[in-house]
Structure formats: structure tokens, C-alpha cells
Design an enzyme around this catalytic site. Structure first.
Site, PDB file in Angstrom:
ATOM      1  N   TYR A   8       0.818  -1.220   0.000  1.00  0.00           N
ATOM      2  CA  TYR A   8       0.000   0.000   0.000  1.00  0.00           C
ATOM      3  C   TYR A   8       0.846   1.263   0.000  1.00  0.00           C
ATOM      4  O   TYR A   8       0.326   2.367  -0.051  1.00  0.00           O
ATOM      5  CB  TYR A   8      -0.958   0.009   1.205  1.00  0.00           C
ATOM      6  CG  TYR A   8      -0.240  -0.063   2.531  1.00  0.00           C
ATOM      7  CD1 TYR A   8       0.147   1.092   3.197  1.00  0.00           C
ATOM      8  CD2 TYR A   8       0.074  -1.289   3.113  1.00  0.00           C
ATOM      9  CE1 TYR A   8       0.820   1.028   4.403  1.00  0.00           C
ATOM     10  CE2 TYR A   8       0.744  -1.363   4.309  1.00  0.00           C
ATOM     11  CZ  TYR A   8       1.115  -0.203   4.955  1.00  0.00           C
ATOM     12  OH  TYR A   8       1.791  -0.269   6.141  1.00  0.00           O
ATOM     13  N   SER A  10       5.346   2.024  -0.837  1.00  0.00           N
ATOM     14  CA  SER A  10       6.351   1.865  -1.896  1.00  0.00           C
ATOM     15  C   SER A  10       6.302   0.491  -2.557  1.00  0.00           C
ATOM     16  O   SER A  10       6.784   0.340  -3.686  1.00  0.00           O
ATOM     17  CB  SER A  10       7.753   2.133  -1.347  1.00  0.00           C
ATOM     18  OG  SER A  10       8.073   1.205  -0.325  1.00  0.00           O
ATOM     19  N   GLU A  85      11.291  -3.526   5.981  1.00  0.00           N
ATOM     20  CA  GLU A  85      10.238  -2.957   6.835  1.00  0.00           C
ATOM     21  C   GLU A  85      10.614  -3.029   8.320  1.00  0.00           C
ATOM     22  O   GLU A  85       9.742  -3.046   9.185  1.00  0.00           O
ATOM     23  CB  GLU A  85       8.917  -3.699   6.575  1.00  0.00           C
ATOM     24  CG  GLU A  85       8.503  -3.762   5.120  1.00  0.00           C
ATOM     25  CD  GLU A  85       8.197  -2.403   4.500  1.00  0.00           C
ATOM     26  OE1 GLU A  85       7.933  -1.442   5.246  1.00  0.00           O
ATOM     27  OE2 GLU A  85       8.228  -2.303   3.260  1.00  0.00           O
TER      28      GLU A  85
END
Length: 178
Positions: A8, A10, A85
């Protein structure tokens, strides 16, 4: 068995991992917000940028891109994404909606509000100013915002939060160039 991963931010325009196919998808009960600090990509520890996370919201939805990843590479993909992440994001299981009668289970990375880099809500102008002034190892924070807005338009996705921030940033840039 393959797995679906939902992007949602990069991941919509730069997945950087092998996948079998991609499809636009929607998840329900979540909204995209520039409330996560980026100390490692679009900012630095002393001056974090802002990137998107998802926050729970009844009757909301978030459009993005889903990637089907083959079973034989899923462990490698998760290793790559867990590193990418790492700044406060965790994996969550969600239902991906491809069409009214077409749903699949998938995984998404969300930075919950109790993580160390969570910045939370702020007035739109303040968020835009922080984005304008932030840069990190992955580049200017403005580039992230503008690429996201462009990617959402390509998906025909409506996201007032992102587009309002984009408008503030573009207005500021046009005032600087005149």
C-alpha cells in the site's frame, strides 16, 4: 502453496522481490496514513521522514497492489521484506478483495502505533512540511509521496489523505520555483 503480499506504499511501485503475478486489491477496515516515522529510508534518526502505515478504521478501505509469491521463494521474500520494513512494521494477516466474490488471504506489513518510530497524526500542513524537509538513504521524502500519489492514480484509487498532502507539497514547490 503460494502466498499473497499486499503493498500500500512503496511496494506498489517498487516491490523489489520475485512474484508470479500482481493484481490490484483492497483491504477493508484500514486506512493509509503518513503517520510512521522513517529513520532509515526517507529520513535519519535526528530528522525522520514520514511514510505510510495503516490504521484501523471502521467502514474504511485501502487500495493497493497484491503480489502472489511462489512457495519456493516465500522465505527469501519475507527475509528481504522483514529487513526493508524493519523500522517498526509487523506482518498481519488480512483478507484481500480482488472483486466482490474474489477474496484471498494475504499478508501486509503494518507499523502499529506502539512501535518506536510511530509519529501519529498531525495537521496536514505539518506533515507536508516534514515531508518537504526530510531526506534519507533512500532519497527525498517528497519523492516517496509523489510516487505514491502517482501509483494510486494508476490504480484509480481514491485516497484524500495522500492527495491532500501531495497538493500541499506541489503548491510549496511551485511557490519556490517562481
Amino acid at each position: 502453496m503460494s502466498s499473497w503480499i499486499f503493498g500500500y506504499g512503496s511496494l506498489i511501485w517498487r516491490p523489489d522481490f520475485p512474484f508470479e503475478r500482481s493484481r490490484p486489491a483492497r483491504i477493508r477496515g484500514w486506512q493509509r496514513r503518513f503517520w510512521q516515522g522513517s529513520h532509515d529510508h526517507r529520513g535519519i534518526p535526528e530528522a525522520p521522514g514520514r511514510v505510510v502505515t495503516l490504521v484501523p478504521q471502521d467502514n474504511a478501505y485501502c487500495d493497493g497492489m497484491a503480489y502472489q509469491v511462489a512457495a519456493e521463494v516465500i522465505a527469501e521474500v519475507f527475509e528481504t521484506l522483514d529487513y526493508r520494513e524493519k523500522n517498526g512494521y509487523e506482518r498481519f494477516e488480512v483478507d484481500l478483495h480482488f472483486a466482490p466474490a474474489d477474496r484471498q488471504a494475504g499478508l501486509v506489513y503494518i507499523a502499529p502505533q506502539d512501535n518506536h518510530a510511530y509519529l501519529g497524526d498531525a495537521p496536514t500542513v505539518e506533515i507536508a512540511e516534514q515531508i518537504l524537509s526530510s531526506e534519507g538513504p533512500s532519497g527525498h521524502n517528497v519523492d516517496y509521496l509523489l510516487a505514491l500519489a502517482d501509483a494510486l492514480r494508476e490504480l484509480n484509487a481514491d485516497d484524500p489523505h495522500v492527495f491532500e498532502l501531495e497538493e500541499h507539497v506541489r503548491n510549496h514547490q511551485s511557490r519556490r520555483s517562481t
